[in-house]
Design an enzyme around this catalytic site. Sequence first.
Site, short mmCIF file in Angstrom:
data_model
loop_
_atom_site.label_atom_id
_atom_site.label_comp_id
_atom_site.label_asym_id
_atom_site.label_seq_id
_atom_site.Cartn_x
_atom_site.Cartn_y
_atom_site.Cartn_z
N ARG A 14 -5.76 11.01 4.15
CA ARG A 14 -5.17 9.69 3.92
C ARG A 14 -5.87 8.28 4.51
NH1 ARG A 14 -3.39 5.31 6.74
NH2 ARG A 14 -3.02 7.07 8.39
N ASP A 15 -5.86 8.54 5.77
CA ASP A 15 -6.57 7.19 6.42
C ASP A 15 -7.81 7.24 5.89
OD1 ASP A 15 -7.13 5.13 8.19
OD2 ASP A 15 -5.71 5.89 9.68
N HIS A 206 -3.10 7.22 17.91
CA HIS A 206 -3.87 7.15 16.72
C HIS A 206 -5.12 6.07 16.88
CE1 HIS A 206 -3.95 6.80 11.89
NE2 HIS A 206 -4.71 5.91 12.45
N HIS A 208 -8.79 4.60 16.13
CA HIS A 208 -9.67 4.18 15.52
C HIS A 208 -11.02 3.94 16.43
CE1 HIS A 208 -8.29 3.90 11.37
NE2 HIS A 208 -7.21 3.90 11.91
N CYS A 239 -8.34 0.65 7.51
CA CYS A 239 -7.17 0.43 6.83
C CYS A 239 -7.71 -0.77 5.88
CB CYS A 239 -6.26 -0.14 7.66
SG CYS A 239 -4.84 -0.83 6.91
N ASN A 248 -11.49 6.84 12.09
CA ASN A 248 -10.64 7.35 13.05
C ASN A 248 -11.64 8.02 14.05
OD1 ASN A 248 -8.75 7.34 11.09
ND2 ASN A 248 -7.32 7.19 12.56
P1 HMG Z 1 4.98 -5.97 -2.16
O1 HMG Z 1 3.91 -6.54 -3.42
O2 HMG Z 1 5.53 -7.03 -1.12
O3 HMG Z 1 6.22 -5.51 -2.87
O4 HMG Z 1 4.49 -4.86 -1.57
P2 HMG Z 1 7.09 -5.33 -4.13
O5 HMG Z 1 8.26 -4.65 -4.03
O6 HMG Z 1 7.21 -6.60 -4.71
O7 HMG Z 1 6.25 -4.36 -5.15
C1 HMG Z 1 5.11 -4.90 -6.00
C2 HMG Z 1 4.80 -3.76 -7.13
O8 HMG Z 1 4.38 -2.59 -6.35
C3 HMG Z 1 5.88 -3.68 -7.92
O9 HMG Z 1 5.16 -3.40 -9.24
C4 HMG Z 1 6.61 -2.48 -7.38
O10 HMG Z 1 7.34 -1.58 -8.50
C5 HMG Z 1 5.38 -1.65 -6.77
P3 HMG Z 1 5.28 -4.40 -10.46
O11 HMG Z 1 6.80 -4.72 -10.56
O12 HMG Z 1 4.72 -5.65 -9.84
O13 HMG Z 1 4.71 -3.76 -11.46
N1 HMG Z 1 5.55 -0.76 -5.64
C6 HMG Z 1 5.28 0.47 -5.74
N2 HMG Z 1 4.79 1.28 -6.94
C7 HMG Z 1 4.67 2.77 -6.29
N3 HMG Z 1 4.86 3.17 -5.09
C8 HMG Z 1 5.47 2.42 -4.14
C9 HMG Z 1 5.74 1.07 -4.49
N4 HMG Z 1 6.17 -0.07 -3.80
C10 HMG Z 1 6.15 -1.13 -4.69
N5 HMG Z 1 6.04 2.92 -2.96
C11 HMG Z 1 4.16 -2.83 -0.28
C12 HMG Z 1 4.82 -4.20 -0.46
C13 HMG Z 1 4.90 -2.30 1.22
C14 HMG Z 1 4.56 -1.96 -1.35
C15 HMG Z 1 2.73 -2.98 -0.17
O14 HMG Z 1 2.61 -4.00 0.68
C16 HMG Z 1 2.02 -1.77 0.04
O15 HMG Z 1 2.02 -0.79 -0.74
N6 HMG Z 1 1.28 -1.78 1.16
C17 HMG Z 1 0.67 -0.65 1.72
C18 HMG Z 1 -0.54 -0.99 2.37
C19 HMG Z 1 -1.25 0.29 3.02
O16 HMG Z 1 -1.09 1.48 2.34
N7 HMG Z 1 -2.19 0.06 3.79
C20 HMG Z 1 -2.79 1.39 4.48
C21 HMG Z 1 -1.83 2.12 5.03
S1 HMG Z 1 -1.10 1.78 6.84
C22 HMG Z 1 -2.59 2.18 7.93
O17 HMG Z 1 -3.64 2.81 7.35
C23 HMG Z 1 -2.38 2.26 9.33
C24 HMG Z 1 -2.19 3.64 9.91
O18 HMG Z 1 -3.33 4.25 9.33
C25 HMG Z 1 -1.88 3.58 11.56
C26 HMG Z 1 -3.20 2.60 12.16
O19 HMG Z 1 -4.17 2.91 12.14
O20 HMG Z 1 -2.79 1.90 12.82
C27 HMG Z 1 -0.79 4.07 9.52
MG MG Z 2 -5.37 4.42 10.81
#
Ligand code: HMG
Ligand code: MG
Length: 298
Positions: A14-15, A206, A208, A239, A248
Site C-alpha cells: 500500500r504505502d 510508522h 519513513h 506518500c 518506509n
Molecule cells: P475530495 O476531492 O475532497 O472528495 O477528495 P470528493 O468527495 O469531492 O470526491 C471526489 C471524487 O472522488 C468524486 O468523484 C468521488 O465520488 C470520488 P466524481 O464525483 O468527481 O466522479 N471518491 C471516491 N472514489 C472511490 N473511493 C473513494 C472515494 N472518495 C471520493 N473512497 C478524498 C477527498 C479523501 C476522497 C481524497 O482526498 C483522497 O482519496 N485522498 C487520499 C490520498 C491518499 O491516499 N494519500 C496516501 C495515503 S495516506 C499516507 O500515505 C500516510 C500513511 O502512510 C501514514 C504516514 O506515512 O504518515 C497512512
Molecule cells: Mg506512510
Amino acid sequence: MAADCVKLVEVGARDGLQNEAAHVPVSIKIELIERLANAGLPVVEATSFVSPKWVPQMADAAEVLSGLQRKPGVSYPVLVPNLQGLERAHRAGADYVAVFTAASDAFARKNINCTIADSLRRIQPLTARAKALGIPVRGYVSCVLGCPYQGDVPIADVVRVAATLAEMGCCEISLGDTIGIGTPVQARAVVQAVAEVVPIDAIAVHFHDTRGQALANIYACIEQGVRSIDASVAGLGGCPYAYGASGNVATEDLVYLLHGLGMQTGVNLDALIETSHWMSGKLGREPASKLARVKTTN
Ligand code: HMG
Ligand code: MG
C-alpha cells in the site's frame, strides 16, 4: 503480547506501491502480498480504497483484495478515507480497515482535502458503520514529528488527534513520521505523550526513512514499550502528497535489528529478502534496504 514479541505491520503493497510512477499489474500486487504473508508477516496492508482521481495507483483496490489467497491467521487491512471507501472495501471483502488523518492541518488539506477537524467528523460515522459491520478500524496520524508544509508539529496536536481516534473506537493508533524528519529524542517524547491517553499496546509507529533515522527512532520507541511497528519490504514507500518523503523503514532491516535484540517476529528473514529482491526486480531497481544488498559471496 509477550514483551519480547513484536507485531510487524507490512505496508509495502500500500504505502510502497501508492507511490510508484510505473503501473504495477494486479497479479504482481497479489503475488507480493501473498509472498509477504508466506514469509511470516502477521499483518499485510493490502491496498487502499481512496479516490482513484487522487491516487490512480490504487484504483485496482477491489481486484487486489478480492483476488488474494488469504492465509489463515494473517490480517489484510486496507486504507479507507471516507464512507464511500469503507463500502467499497466491504464489498470487496475487507475485514480490517484503516482510517487516516494528520496532526498538521496543512498536510491534511494536501492529502485528504480537508482540515483535521473535518477529517475527524468524516471518520466518526465511518467507525460507527465499521463497528456495525464488525470490521475493526486502525487509525493513522501523519506528520507526528514534522510536516512538509507547516514545519514543526506540537506534541499536543498529536496527542489530541490520537486520543480522538481512540475514543472513536480505533483499535490501534499508528503514529507516522510521514517525511522521516524526526530523531530518537523526539520520537520518544511523542510516544510518551500519546501513551498518557492511549494504552501503549494500542500504539504503533510508522517511520519513513528519508534521513536514515528510522531504525534509531524505532529502537527508542521499543524502549518505551511499543510492540507494533509498520515497515515496508525493500524500503518501498512514500506518500504522493508528502513532498520529499522517501520510503518506509525496510522490513528486512527492521527484522534483522529485532532478531538481534532477541525479539520474536515470526518472520523468515531469507524469504523476506528474496521477496525484497523479487519486488525490486519487478520495479527495475535494487532494494533500498541495507540487508538485501549485503554481498555474501565474492
Ligand atoms: P475530495 O476531492 O475532497 O472528495 O477528495 P470528493 O468527495 O469531492 O470526491 C471526489 C471524487 O472522488 C468524486 O468523484 C468521488 O465520488 C470520488 P466524481 O464525483 O468527481 O466522479 N471518491 C471516491 N472514489 C472511490 N473511493 C473513494 C472515494 N472518495 C471520493 N473512497 C478524498 C477527498 C479523501 C476522497 C481524497 O482526498 C483522497 O482519496 N485522498 C487520499 C490520498 C491518499 O491516499 N494519500 C496516501 C495515503 S495516506 C499516507 O500515505 C500516510 C500513511 O502512510 C501514514 C504516514 O506515512 O504518515 C497512512
Ligand atoms: Mg506512510
